[in-house]
Design an enzyme around this catalytic site. Structure first.
Site, PDB file in Angstrom:
ATOM      1  N   TYR A  54       0.842  -1.192   0.000  1.00  0.00           N
ATOM      2  CA  TYR A  54       0.000   0.000   0.000  1.00  0.00           C
ATOM      3  C   TYR A  54       0.875   1.239   0.000  1.00  0.00           C
ATOM      4  CZ  TYR A  54      -3.304   3.561   1.571  1.00  0.00           C
ATOM      5  OH  TYR A  54      -4.065   4.698   1.663  1.00  0.00           O
ATOM      6  N   ASP A  68      -0.194  16.152   5.452  1.00  0.00           N
ATOM      7  CA  ASP A  68      -1.182  15.455   4.610  1.00  0.00           C
ATOM      8  C   ASP A  68      -2.438  16.312   4.474  1.00  0.00           C
ATOM      9  OD1 ASP A  68      -2.530  13.528   3.161  1.00  0.00           O
ATOM     10  OD2 ASP A  68      -3.099  12.354   4.928  1.00  0.00           O
ATOM     11  N   ASP A  95      -3.081   5.532  -2.604  1.00  0.00           N
ATOM     12  CA  ASP A  95      -3.984   6.577  -2.124  1.00  0.00           C
ATOM     13  C   ASP A  95      -4.007   7.706  -3.152  1.00  0.00           C
ATOM     14  OD1 ASP A  95      -5.247   8.645  -0.776  1.00  0.00           O
ATOM     15  OD2 ASP A  95      -3.946   8.569   0.989  1.00  0.00           O
ATOM     16  N   ASP A  97      -6.148  10.334  -2.861  1.00  0.00           N
ATOM     17  CA  ASP A  97      -6.805  11.479  -2.212  1.00  0.00           C
ATOM     18  C   ASP A  97      -8.213  11.698  -2.782  1.00  0.00           C
ATOM     19  OD1 ASP A  97      -4.699  11.834  -0.501  1.00  0.00           O
ATOM     20  OD2 ASP A  97      -3.816  13.499  -1.578  1.00  0.00           O
ATOM     21  N   HIS A 122      -7.589   4.348  -4.236  1.00  0.00           N
ATOM     22  CA  HIS A 122      -8.840   4.760  -3.589  1.00  0.00           C
ATOM     23  C   HIS A 122      -8.999   6.263  -3.682  1.00  0.00           C
ATOM     24  CE1 HIS A 122      -6.961   6.189   0.195  1.00  0.00           C
ATOM     25  NE2 HIS A 122      -6.255   5.081   0.216  1.00  0.00           N
ATOM     26  N   GLU A 124     -11.443   9.475  -2.062  1.00  0.00           N
ATOM     27  CA  GLU A 124     -12.210   9.763  -0.855  1.00  0.00           C
ATOM     28  C   GLU A 124     -13.242  10.852  -1.092  1.00  0.00           C
ATOM     29  OE1 GLU A 124      -9.172  12.480   1.691  1.00  0.00           O
ATOM     30  OE2 GLU A 124      -8.381  10.617   0.849  1.00  0.00           O
ATOM     31  N   CYS A 132      -6.030  14.509   7.037  1.00  0.00           N
ATOM     32  CA  CYS A 132      -5.840  13.124   7.440  1.00  0.00           C
ATOM     33  C   CYS A 132      -7.153  12.594   7.974  1.00  0.00           C
ATOM     34  CB  CYS A 132      -4.743  13.030   8.499  1.00  0.00           C
ATOM     35  SG  CYS A 132      -4.634  11.417   9.296  1.00  0.00           S
ATOM     36  N   ARG A 167     -13.379   5.620  -0.620  1.00  0.00           N
ATOM     37  CA  ARG A 167     -13.215   5.833   0.820  1.00  0.00           C
ATOM     38  C   ARG A 167     -14.248   6.849   1.296  1.00  0.00           C
ATOM     39  NH1 ARG A 167      -7.821   8.606   3.560  1.00  0.00           N
ATOM     40  NH2 ARG A 167      -8.991  10.139   4.777  1.00  0.00           N
ATOM     41  N   GLU A 197     -13.301   4.542   6.688  1.00  0.00           N
ATOM     42  CA  GLU A 197     -12.286   5.290   7.426  1.00  0.00           C
ATOM     43  C   GLU A 197     -12.749   5.729   8.805  1.00  0.00           C
ATOM     44  OE1 GLU A 197      -9.411   5.657   7.985  1.00  0.00           O
ATOM     45  OE2 GLU A 197      -8.471   7.387   7.033  1.00  0.00           O
ATOM     46  N   ASN A 219      -8.592   0.288   7.746  1.00  0.00           N
ATOM     47  CA  ASN A 219      -7.353   1.043   7.949  1.00  0.00           C
ATOM     48  C   ASN A 219      -6.896   0.866   9.389  1.00  0.00           C
ATOM     49  OD1 ASN A 219      -5.265   2.866   8.050  1.00  0.00           O
ATOM     50  ND2 ASN A 219      -6.518   4.689   7.790  1.00  0.00           N
TER      51      ASN A 219
END
Length: 306
Positions: A54, A68, A95, A97, A122, A124, A132, A167, A197, A219
């Protein structure tokens, strides 16, 4: 035959392996790697080996010296992801975002990440600038906006085995029931997997599993809002995949800080030798001997005459 340069498994086969793993009924374990060398260690542990790698957006941002909060670009993420994905024969999930902008940007993100050799990503449902997932103060876009983002992403996919995971950060913003409703809508929009998440307890994980038909990703990040469930617990609940996004970075940075403090205070690193990866182990991971043999076999000609 395992090639010296690169790996023996094609990108298409890596994607097929991730897809098959999610459908296998066995929990897919994907430790985070913030560099190709870390990915090589992930792939070397076992048997049985981890099922994938990952790439955390938070870890990549930290490795660039950034928080982040959506400061990294698609170019930076894809470049790092490509290097990490190419380092092993394991599938790599990355990731992405919020997709780096509008639905059109999300579509382009899928195309770029496919070209980079990733097995999946993924997206989100946070707004930009993102946070984050385990920090307070998050905001999410409307479910309709996220559905549009996902439909654009799925439409851009060329390899049907490239996994598009959705996500949802809504559990901490709108509540668990709203997050589950969103997850259903995201699955209907074409998401292959749902990333749940910042769930607060085991019951929340169980409720998601009972309500959602597509594969689920957990996660297990440290110091966050979710309990650190074991692989047995997640398997028993019925989750399909688990990530440990920043674990390797945190381990490395703790050791680096401790070592530098020792050098600063003692004036030498001699007491740290037992805590270091030995040169021989590093050379084994990097396959120095294989490269040496390849070089000898390939460049073994002599020039005659003048």
């Amino acid at each position: 035959m395992n090639p010296v340069v690169g790996v023996a498994v094609s990108v298409a086969d890596k994607r097929a392996a991730l897809r098959a793993g999610l459908d296998s009924g066995r929990l897919q374990r994907l430790p985070g790697a913030f560099s190709p060398l870390v990915a090589k260690v992930v792939a070397d542990i076992g048997p049985p080996r981890f099922e994938g790698v990952y790439v955390s957006g938070g870890a990549l941002a930290a490795n660039l010296g950034l928080p982040d909060i959506g400061l990294t670009t698609l170019t930076e993420v894809a470049a790092s992801g490509a290097q990490i994905a190419a380092a092993t024969d394991l599938p790599t999930l990355i990731d992405a975002d919020t997709g780096f902008g509008s639905p059109l940007n999300a579509a382009r993100t899928i195309s770029v990440l496919e070209e980079a050799g990733l097995a999946g990503c993924h997206l989100e449902d946070q707004v930009n600038p993102k946070r984050c997932g385990h920090l307070d103060g998050k905001s999410v876009v409307s479910a309709a906006d996220m559905v549009q983002r996902l439909r654009a992403a799925v439409s851009a996919r060329r390899d049907p085995n490239f996994v598009v995971c959705a996500r949802t950060d809504a559990a901490g913003v709108e509540g668990l029931h709203a997050a589950i409703d969103r997850a259903r809508a995201y699955a209907d929009a074409g998401a292959d997997m749902i990333f749940t998440e910042a769930l607060a307890d085991v019951a929340a994980f169980e409720k998601f599993r009972a309500a959602i038909d597509v594969p689920l990703l957990a996660n297990m990040t440290e110091f966050g809002k979710s309990p650190l469930l074991t692989t047995r617990q997640l398997s028993d609940i019925g989750y399909n995949a688990v990530i440990y996004p920043v674990t390797t970075l945190r381990l490395a940075m703790f050791a680096i800080e401790a070592g530098l403090r020792e050098i600063h205070s003692a004036g030498t690193q001699s007491s740290l030798l037992e805590q270091m990866q030995h040169r021989d182990r590093l050379y084994a991971l990097l396959r120095y001997q294989d490269y040496n043999e390849f070089d000898t076999q390939t460049y073994n000609f002599t020039l005659e005459g003048g």
